[in-house]
Design an enzyme around this catalytic site. Structure first.
Site, PDB file in Angstrom:
ATOM      1  CG  ASP A   1      -6.692  16.611 -53.990  1.00 49.34           C
ATOM      2  OD1 ASP A   1      -5.538  16.714 -54.438  1.00 49.34           O
ATOM      3  OD2 ASP A   1      -7.224  17.477 -53.285  1.00 49.34           O
TER       4      ASP A   1
ATOM      5  CE  LYS B   1     -14.777  15.529 -53.050  1.00 55.62           C
ATOM      6  NZ  LYS B   1     -14.718  16.992 -53.074  1.00 55.62           N
TER       7      LYS B   1
END
Length: 415
Positions: free
Chosen positions: A123, A76
């Site tokens: 998340d 990410k």
């Protein structure tokens, strides 16, 4: 569950998709990211696991280890900063901002004066990456967390200076809340920087996905693929990719499809059985929702809604969709942590092992292997998308701390 996609095609990379994501734009993103001190310089390891390959009856297994991309511990770190930089360059056009000057924090006073704030649901990993990028650039960051996000992951995000907003519900509820917060505070300079698209919101998710293509670019270079003829077959025959909302898979698929065209590898997307939104999308022939309760030990893949933008890339390119259980994911974590005489042990998180869990299931199921063309000559690529981003969860699942696994890895490498 296993589904062969009837819409998958082997033609050249479509021109309409190339206008959205391309190798050229991926390379630009890589150049920009080279100026961010939030990343470890150079490429992440591409690990060969010959004993694992032999046990599965394939020629080779390579694992791209994104756990070592940065202190953030996941892939990410490639998407959030690129999306934030591109957003700022658009919003402050004519102010003399550049990617390098932004990532160096040279405009924090101007951003503070403008009240510029980014907000996103997560998340865990995307929110942490966005918070880190915002801290480097010098803008305010608000992260919305749903009920299943652990306190450990919350603390890791807050450590980068982000304001945390907690809500009840699941990931999709947090996406809605982030959008609502941005809308209510639009006049104050709030903007959503999400890794999933929805109606009327595609530009920033596109930029996030384009950042992920850096992984495919490094794989291509490591295999010397860019030096091979353009009409040559890809040196990888199969790629097993994590599901989630589809962003990572779309970023990887777009690059490899453009690079190898009709000779692209076979793509397989793997999801938790209770968070099967991409599988359901394949069955429906359009972006759809998961059929289960969504919650999974694979926290980064516990998504209930397919990103419509990502689906535009996945529907024509992914050859099969499949689901795995939480238990199969944990077994895969343990296998990589243990290593063998010829396979280096390493840390792979809960979501990072989805591809391996899918490969093991496919190799052990003759009908699946046959449908995928998985044979003794297959050369398989997996992507370990995260390390122990929640160290206590990792230790509980594997029965050994990430630190201990890393120490054994160092001993293995020193042999």
């Amino acid at each position: 569950m296993f589904y062969v996609n009837p819409h998958a095609m082997r033609g050249p990379y479509p021109a309409d998709l190339q206008t959205i994501m391309s190798i050229a734009r991926a390379q630009q993103s890589r150049e920009w990211l080279s100026h961010w001190d939030g990343l470890v310089p150079g490429s992440t390891p591409l690990r060969a696991l010959p004993d694992l390959a032999a046990s599965l009856g394939v020629r080779s297994v390579l694992v791209k280890d994104e756990a070592l991309r940065s202190a953030l511990g996941s892939f990410k770190a490639l998407g959030a900063p690129i999306a934030l930089v591109r957003l700022l360059l658009r919003r402050f056009e004519g102010h003399g901002f550049t990617a390098r000057s932004l990532l160096n924090g040279e405009h924090r006073d101007a951003l503070a004066a403008a009240g510029f704030t980014v907000v996103s649901a997560t998340d865990g990993n995307h929110g942490r990456a966005l918070a880190a990028a915002a801290q480097s650039i010098g803008c305010r960051c608000v992260i919305v967390l749903h009920a299943q996000v652990s306190v450990e992951r919350e603390q890791a995000i807050a450590a980068y200076g982000a304001q945390i907003v907690r809500i009840a519900g699941n990931y999709d509820d947090s996406v809605e809340e982030a959008a609502a917060l941005a809308e209510r505070n639009e006049c104050k300079g709030w903007h959503v920087v999400s890794d999933t698209s929805y109606d009327g919101y595609e530009i920033i998710p596109r930029d996030v996905m384009q950042g992920y293509a850096a992984v495919a670019a490094e794989v291509s270079e490591a295999l010397d693929g860019d030096a091979s003829p353009k009409d040559a077959a890809c040196p990888i025959t199969h790629v097993f990719l994590q599901g989630g909302v589809g962003g990572l898979a779309a970023g990887i698929v777009s690059y490899l499809w453009e690079r190898w065209g009709v000779w692209r590898p076979t793509f397989v997307v793997v999801e938790p059985e209770q968070a099967d939104c991409l599988y359901q999308s394949a069955m429906a022939g359009k972006a759809a929702s998961a059929s289960g309760a969504v919650d999974s030990v694979m926290a980064g893949l516990a998504c209930g809604e397919t990103s419509p933008l990502a689906w535009r890339f996945l529907q024509p390119a992914v050859d099969a969709f499949m689901t795995v259980t939480d238990a199969q994911a944990v077994d895969a974590m343990k296998r990589l942590a243990t290593g063998t005489g010829n396979d280096v042990p390493f840390v792979a998180g809960e979501s990072g092992v989805a591809g391996l869990a899918g490969l093991r299931l496919a190799a052990a199921t003759p009908a699946m292997a046959s449908a995928l063309g998985l044979t003794s000559g297959s050369r398989v690529l997996l992507i370990n998308t995260e390390g122990a981003t929640a160290p206590s969860v990792y230790a509980d699942l594997v029965g050994e701390s990430a630190t201990s696994v890393t120490q054994r890895q160092q001993a293995w490498l020193a042999r």
